[in-house]
Design a protein around this motif. Structure first.
Motif, PDB file in Angstrom:
ATOM      1  N   ALA A  60     -25.496 -23.199 -33.534  1.00 39.87           N
ATOM      2  CA  ALA A  60     -25.628 -24.607 -33.137  1.00 39.87           C
ATOM      3  C   ALA A  60     -24.732 -24.893 -31.928  1.00 39.87           C
ATOM      4  CB  ALA A  60     -25.281 -25.529 -34.296  1.00 39.87           C
ATOM      5  N   TRP A  61     -23.498 -24.373 -31.947  1.00 41.75           N
ATOM      6  CA  TRP A  61     -22.599 -24.547 -30.800  1.00 41.75           C
ATOM      7  C   TRP A  61     -23.152 -23.819 -29.582  1.00 41.75           C
ATOM      8  CZ3 TRP A  61     -20.258 -28.549 -32.097  1.00 41.75           C
ATOM      9  CH2 TRP A  61     -19.576 -28.715 -33.298  1.00 41.75           C
ATOM     10  N   ALA A  66     -25.340 -23.588 -24.049  1.00 40.92           N
ATOM     11  CA  ALA A  66     -26.404 -23.147 -23.146  1.00 40.92           C
ATOM     12  C   ALA A  66     -27.081 -24.341 -22.480  1.00 40.92           C
ATOM     13  CB  ALA A  66     -27.432 -22.314 -23.907  1.00 40.92           C
ATOM     14  N   ALA A  67     -27.247 -25.431 -23.210  1.00 42.02           N
ATOM     15  CA  ALA A  67     -27.938 -26.612 -22.689  1.00 42.02           C
ATOM     16  C   ALA A  67     -27.086 -27.394 -21.697  1.00 42.02           C
ATOM     17  CB  ALA A  67     -28.359 -27.519 -23.838  1.00 42.02           C
ATOM     18  N   ALA A  68     -25.775 -27.233 -21.765  1.00 46.51           N
ATOM     19  CA  ALA A  68     -24.881 -28.000 -20.895  1.00 46.51           C
ATOM     20  C   ALA A  68     -25.183 -27.756 -19.419  1.00 46.51           C
ATOM     21  CB  ALA A  68     -23.433 -27.654 -21.206  1.00 46.51           C
ATOM     22  N   LEU A  69     -25.639 -26.568 -19.085  1.00 46.90           N
ATOM     23  CA  LEU A  69     -25.902 -26.211 -17.693  1.00 46.90           C
ATOM     24  C   LEU A  69     -27.315 -26.567 -17.243  1.00 46.90           C
ATOM     25  CD1 LEU A  69     -24.196 -22.710 -17.806  1.00 46.90           C
ATOM     26  CD2 LEU A  69     -23.215 -24.881 -17.011  1.00 46.90           C
ATOM     27  N   PRO A 122     -13.688 -34.153 -21.095  1.00 44.98           N
ATOM     28  CA  PRO A 122     -13.990 -33.456 -19.851  1.00 44.98           C
ATOM     29  C   PRO A 122     -13.438 -32.042 -19.760  1.00 44.98           C
ATOM     30  CG  PRO A 122     -12.300 -35.113 -19.492  1.00 44.98           C
ATOM     31  CD  PRO A 122     -12.797 -35.285 -20.893  1.00 44.98           C
ATOM     32  N   GLY A 123     -12.430 -31.708 -20.518  1.00 50.83           N
ATOM     33  CA  GLY A 123     -11.844 -30.372 -20.451  1.00 50.83           C
ATOM     34  C   GLY A 123     -12.512 -29.353 -21.352  1.00 50.83           C
ATOM     35  N   THR A 124     -13.611 -29.740 -21.987  1.00 47.26           N
ATOM     36  CA  THR A 124     -14.272 -28.878 -22.961  1.00 47.26           C
ATOM     37  C   THR A 124     -15.033 -27.746 -22.275  1.00 47.26           C
ATOM     38  OG1 THR A 124     -14.474 -30.692 -24.522  1.00 47.26           O
ATOM     39  CG2 THR A 124     -15.966 -28.849 -24.839  1.00 47.26           C
ATOM     40  N   ALA A 125     -14.742 -26.513 -22.695  1.00 45.51           N
ATOM     41  CA  ALA A 125     -15.454 -25.345 -22.183  1.00 45.51           C
ATOM     42  C   ALA A 125     -16.535 -24.904 -23.163  1.00 45.51           C
ATOM     43  CB  ALA A 125     -14.486 -24.202 -21.921  1.00 45.51           C
ATOM     44  N   THR A 126     -16.298 -25.140 -24.452  1.00 38.27           N
ATOM     45  CA  THR A 126     -17.285 -24.844 -25.470  1.00 38.27           C
ATOM     46  C   THR A 126     -17.333 -26.020 -26.458  1.00 38.27           C
ATOM     47  OG1 THR A 126     -17.970 -23.340 -27.259  1.00 38.27           O
ATOM     48  CG2 THR A 126     -15.604 -23.507 -26.833  1.00 38.27           C
ATOM     49  N   ALA A 127     -18.523 -26.414 -26.860  1.00 42.66           N
ATOM     50  CA  ALA A 127     -18.686 -27.603 -27.702  1.00 42.66           C
ATOM     51  C   ALA A 127     -17.966 -27.473 -29.041  1.00 42.66           C
ATOM     52  CB  ALA A 127     -20.170 -27.877 -27.934  1.00 42.66           C
TER      53      ALA A 127
END
Length: 136
Positions: A60-61, A66-69, A122-127
């Motif tokens: 799920a994460w 993957a969708a963030a980009l 904003p600093g999140t690299a992975t959900a």
């Protein structure tokens, strides 16, 4: 049966008195804020119902990351408080979202902070690991 009904009424009245003295209230009926109800639609990464002590599956994460980009996505996670009340968190990523956006619905939490919250991370690299979150 008559005696049982009176016992229930007495118990309910006593409970009401205790809640009144403790400053507690019934679960909130606060409606979702406009920022939530008017949010942009995103593709779904699913809806997860967690039991006590369970965690969200890595897939799920991965879907959110993957969708963030690309087109973005939303994952809905509902899990219980210690007392068993449901808290639902909406995790959102996308091209118009800086990092990770979180909406948290705690309106059914009878013993904690009831209501809605809205955060940007904003600093999140992975959900799976929100960073630098601030209330909007």
């Amino acid at each position: 049966m008559h005696a049982q009904r009176h016992a229930w009424v007495r118990a309910a009245a006593a409970c009401g008195a205790v809640l009144g003295l403790a400053g507690c209230s019934a679960p909130a009926t606060q409606e979702a804020p406009a920022t939530f109800t008017q949010r942009a639609a995103l593709p779904s990464c699913g809806a997860v119902e967690l039991g006590q002590g369970e965690s969200v599956d890595a897939s799920a994460w991965d879907c959110l990351d993957a969708a963030a980009l690309h087109d973005g996505a939303e994952l809905v996670v509902t899990g219980p408080t210690t007392e068993g009340d449901p808290i639902t968190t909406y995790y959102r990523v996308g091209p118009d979202i800086d990092g990770l956006e979180l909406f948290r619905d705690a309106t059914a939490d009878r013993f904690g902070a009831e209501g809605w919250s809205h955060q940007l991370c904003p600093g999140t690299a992975t959900a799976a690991t929100p960073l630098d979150c601030t209330e909007v």
